[in-house]
Design an enzyme around this catalytic site. Sequence first.
Site, mmCIF file in Angstrom:
data_model
loop_
_atom_site.group_PDB
_atom_site.id
_atom_site.type_symbol
_atom_site.label_atom_id
_atom_site.label_comp_id
_atom_site.label_asym_id
_atom_site.label_seq_id
_atom_site.Cartn_x
_atom_site.Cartn_y
_atom_site.Cartn_z
ATOM 1 C CB CYS A 18 -4.369 16.113 62.149
ATOM 2 S SG CYS A 18 -3.752 14.518 61.668
ATOM 3 N N GLY A 45 -4.498 22.079 61.696
ATOM 4 C CA GLY A 45 -5.754 21.552 61.175
ATOM 5 C C GLY A 45 -6.935 22.339 61.683
ATOM 6 C CG ASN A 119 0.318 14.431 62.008
ATOM 7 O OD1 ASN A 119 -0.141 14.670 60.897
ATOM 8 N ND2 ASN A 119 1.461 14.942 62.426
ATOM 9 N N GLY A 120 -0.924 11.848 59.957
ATOM 10 C CA GLY A 120 -0.186 11.190 58.888
ATOM 11 C C GLY A 120 -1.100 10.499 57.898
ATOM 12 C CE1 TYR A 262 2.376 27.908 55.987
ATOM 13 C CE2 TYR A 262 1.657 25.650 55.607
ATOM 14 C CZ TYR A 262 1.348 26.984 55.818
ATOM 15 O OH TYR A 262 0.053 27.400 55.863
#
Length: 503
Positions: A18, A45, A119-120, A262
Amino acid sequence: MAQDSGAPEPDDKLHDECGVFGVWAPGRDVARMTYFALRALQHRGQESAGIAVGDGKTVLVRKDLGLVTQVFSDADLAAMPGHVACGHCRYGTAGAKGWEAAQPHLSTINNVIIALAHNGTLVNFDDLRRELIDMAIPFRSNTDSEVAAKLIGYFTQRGHRLRTGIAHTMRMIEGGYAMVLVRENALYAFRDPHGIRPLVLGRLGDGGWVVASETCALDISGATFVREIEPGEIIRISDDGLRSERGCRPLTPANCIFEHVYFSRPDSVKDGSSFYLMRHRMGARLAQEAPVEADLVISVPDSGTPAAEGFAQESGIPFGTGLIKNRYVARTFIQPTPELRQMGVRLKLNALPDVVRGKRLVMVDDSVVRGTTSLQIVRMLKEAGATEVHVRSASPMVTWPCFYGIDTANQDQLIAANMDLEQIRSRLEADSVAFLSTEGLFACVPPNGYCTACFTGAYPVQIPRSFYEEKFLPGYEPNNLAPASKTSQMTLVQAEELLGQEG
């Protein structure tokens, strides 16, 4: 033959779970600012999106499944006035799905409403969740984000200050995380002690502040980059200004290396360099390490383009457009028929026969993870008339699963963990295959500490056996570089006693 489930085939990319954003800007339309920032972070996301706004009295959350543009209408944003907000866009992995898994996660601490965007991945959330449930604390989902929110509430009630609740939660949780939290009148942001997941701070010209997963979200907000949120740091932004304190002791830096390969947008910046420039260097280095005689260098658009340009420049082989991307293919909940799914990558990419016919091609991609997409593209190019296709990956071989917020929890999904180089070449039906070396990758990025577990199996945060059981292939065992923290091994009651001792 396995029964067709109607689910889409996994593509050949790693996916970050995310993106997060937060803004404190009295007098500004913070809901609309968050909306546009989430659109800038949409690549992180596409399963769900949400915004939470604090107006000084309460917190209102709007979230749903779908892309940012699908979830929010102009009327939705107009109905969310306030001066502080946070937002979230989520990539769905094998974990919880559905509306309750969408974020920001709404929770209450006594009479205070909080909304948390995360996020994670927390590797020890299962044990913490069970302990909270045993204490009769209710849950509406099985996400680690809700565990974090409940822990913050638990410790805030006992420490009588939200920052205290956050700090003690940070000492209990293990994993990679960047979190943004709002209450009715303040914005909080905090990051794991290794700095695995990214989080940056920006300043608005009128005195407001923003935090985000990447600098591209600062750009669209009109904010100026100030610095990264430090590993283990908590910041609080309110009418009292910006306050910073240490939530937990910072540990050996372990920035996620795949942000450089990326995840991050090419126009985002870290340490003074754009990710585009770093990826261009990776392609040039790849040309030095794995040269090949060819007529044309092409990229797998769009993520492979900077590396392909670097490869072409270094090798002297012309760069051309051999693949066209359908930019209007977005994540959808309407699944294709089995016949359409067999077309696979053709829904997103198509070859240009006039460009590739009769050519020996170097096909450069940012990474080759599962091999599914690469195989289809090689076949497509040869059907279009290419005489040779040489596959080049601008990242090293991904041989180990990630447990810190990327969707490779099972090693058997990774082509490089199951095959040697010649087997990979044969599997992809390519004329040759080569990967950038880890040494070559590090020569192209700033000299910071990185998490390279996906390449090396060296995990900066200890992975509990219960969390990775059956996720490694036979003969593989994670190399935990450091033991879990002492506080994360405590029960909540023991941690509460420690909180009392610290006053």
